[in-house]
Write an enzyme that holds these catalytic residues in place. Structure first.
Site: not given
Ligand code: COA
Length: 415
Positions: A17, A139, A168, A247-248
């Site tokens: 892959q 993977e 991959d 995130g924030g």
């Protein structure tokens, strides 16, 4: 219309892959990709996870569009000679064999440079230089070694791998960027160079925010957007954050109408600070707009569980698509949890060419993911993957080999 990589010829020595993802992208941008496969067998994925007996698997067909295939025994002296001719003729060699395989075949970097000093040699390996450099990697090994698994899943459960093939396909993407950059530099340097994308490093690059969090944790001992805050303790390393936002802006996956029977009746809901008043109005909690326990992002971090529980009461009264429509009217960031069935039927993805129907001579029609990168002057037409060795004669003739010699190579099973 011309394509971005018109005139670039790739010797595609990739399999499985990671490498094929990279060369498929280059083919979509217009490169002539010649996939070199083992005579008789070809890329192992042709036969893996087959849904139709005797027919190239979807695993293979979905990773090898727009390429030509030649079969060649590169351990046979005559096969080696053909490979040398290809090396002289191509701009880039891409490979993702186990460490040392290319050297064992006799094609060291030095030898390749002798044959073609302008050649770019691009490799995917599991690990970069270090104690694991000789390991074979797939993977999920890369997901584990790159920091994804330790930071994915729930705090009270084991590490988890993700369905996105970041080891991959993620590494293939990194390698493709390295290749086009090397092609660009070649304009001024006149030389090729080695390009290496180790899978561990590529996964870590995609887990960058978790290394950010490791350092925040070491400095402050806590992270307020994690579900462990404020009730549970943090350990020494970044914990698994469930479905909390990285995130924030706090976020969570919430049930929608029908969740009892539909495993994907859920929505991702983000309580972005800018739209907090709109969130309160939609769920019928206007009082939270001014209530000091909820009014500021910092105050809300102490109450995320009850906040999301209340929002979920609202989302459970709507389907995920109804919720999407209402929330989007208020610019509240959210996203339905789409099943692969829903994605396969998505009209917009089909119109944009990201979901494409392809006709294959042996398997008939199937769906694939087209080029997710859209360029205004380099459109992508997805064509089917090649049959094993479909272009052997065509490519050898292009390289200057005569009919009789090609027939002799076939007789000797070199091709
Ligand atoms: N003619 C003759 N021999 C060929 C050939 C050809 N056209 N193409 C490949 N071979 C040989 C190789 O030279 C190698 O021989 P060697 O072991 O004697 O050196 C052999 O085939 C097998 O190659 P290998 O890469 O070791 O395959 P594998 O099936 O044992 O391992 C991986 C598969 C993916 C684990 C391994 O290739 C790997 O670690 N690759 C790097 C990381 C990677 O890309 N992993 C993700 C895959 S999605």
């Amino acid at each position: 219309m011309s394509k971005a990589l018109d005139g670039v010829r790739i010797l595609d020595f990739t399999h499985v892959q990671s490498g094929p993802t990279c060369t498929q992208l280059l083919a979509w941008f217009g490169a002539d990709v010649i996939k070199v496969e083992r005579a008789g067998e070809g890329d192992a994925t042709r036969g893996q996870l087959r849904d139709i007996p005797g027919v190239d698997s979807l695993y293979f067909t979905m990773l090898n569009h727009n390429k030509r295939s030649i079969t060649l025994d590169t351990k046979n002296p005559k096969g080696k000679e053909v490979l040398e001719t290809l090396i002289k003729d191509c701009d880039v060699l891409v490979e993702n064999f186990a460490p040392g395989a290319l050297d064992r075949m006799g094609f060291t970097w030095e030898r390749i440079q002798e044959l073609n000093p302008k050649m770019i040699v691009a490799s995917v390996k599991g690990f970069g230089p270090g104690k694991y450099e000789d390991c074979k990697v797939y993977e999920n090994v890369a997901q584990c070694a790159g920091g994804a698994a330790s930071t994915t899943g729930f705090d009270d459960g084991p590490p988890m791998v993700t369905g996105a093939q970041i080891g991959d396909s993620g590494t293939g993407l990194h390698l493709a960027l390295g290749i086009v950059s090397a092609l660009f530099q070649r304009h001024t340097s006149g030389r090729g160079q080695k390009v290496l994308a180790p899978m561990q490093d590529a996964v870590l690059n995609l887990c960058r925010v978790k290394l950010r969090d490791q350092q925040r944790l070491e400095r402050t001992g806590t992270m307020h957007e994690y579900p462990q805050y404020p009730d549970s303790k943090f350990g020494e390393a970044v914990p698994r954050a469930g479905n909390a936002s990285g995130g924030g802006q706090p976020g969570s996956i919430l049930k929608c109408k029908g969740w009892e029977t539909d495993p994907n009746a859920y929505i991702y809901f983000i309580t972005q600070g800018a739209v907090w008043p709109a969130v309160c109005k939609v769920i019928g909690e206007e009082g939270w707009i001014t209530d000091e326990a909820y009014a500021t992002p910092a105050a809300r971090l102490l109450h995320l569980k009850p906040i999301f529980a209340r929002i979920e009461q609202w989302t459970m009264s709507k389907t995920k698509f109804e919720a999407m429509d209402i929330l989007n009217q208020h610019d509240i960031p959210c996203g339905p949890i789409l099943s692969m069935k829903e994605i396969a039927e998505d009209e917009s993805l089909r119109q944009s060419g990201t979901i494409v129907e392809i006709d294959h001579p042996a398997r008939g029609k199937y769906l694939t993911v087209g080029n997710p990168i859209k360029m205004s002057d380099s459109p992508t037409e997805v064509t089917r993957s090649p049959l094993l060795g479909e272009h052997t004669e065509e490519v050898l003739a292009q390289l200057g080999y005569g009919k009789d010699y090609i027939a002799a190579l076939r007789e000797e099973k070199v091709i």
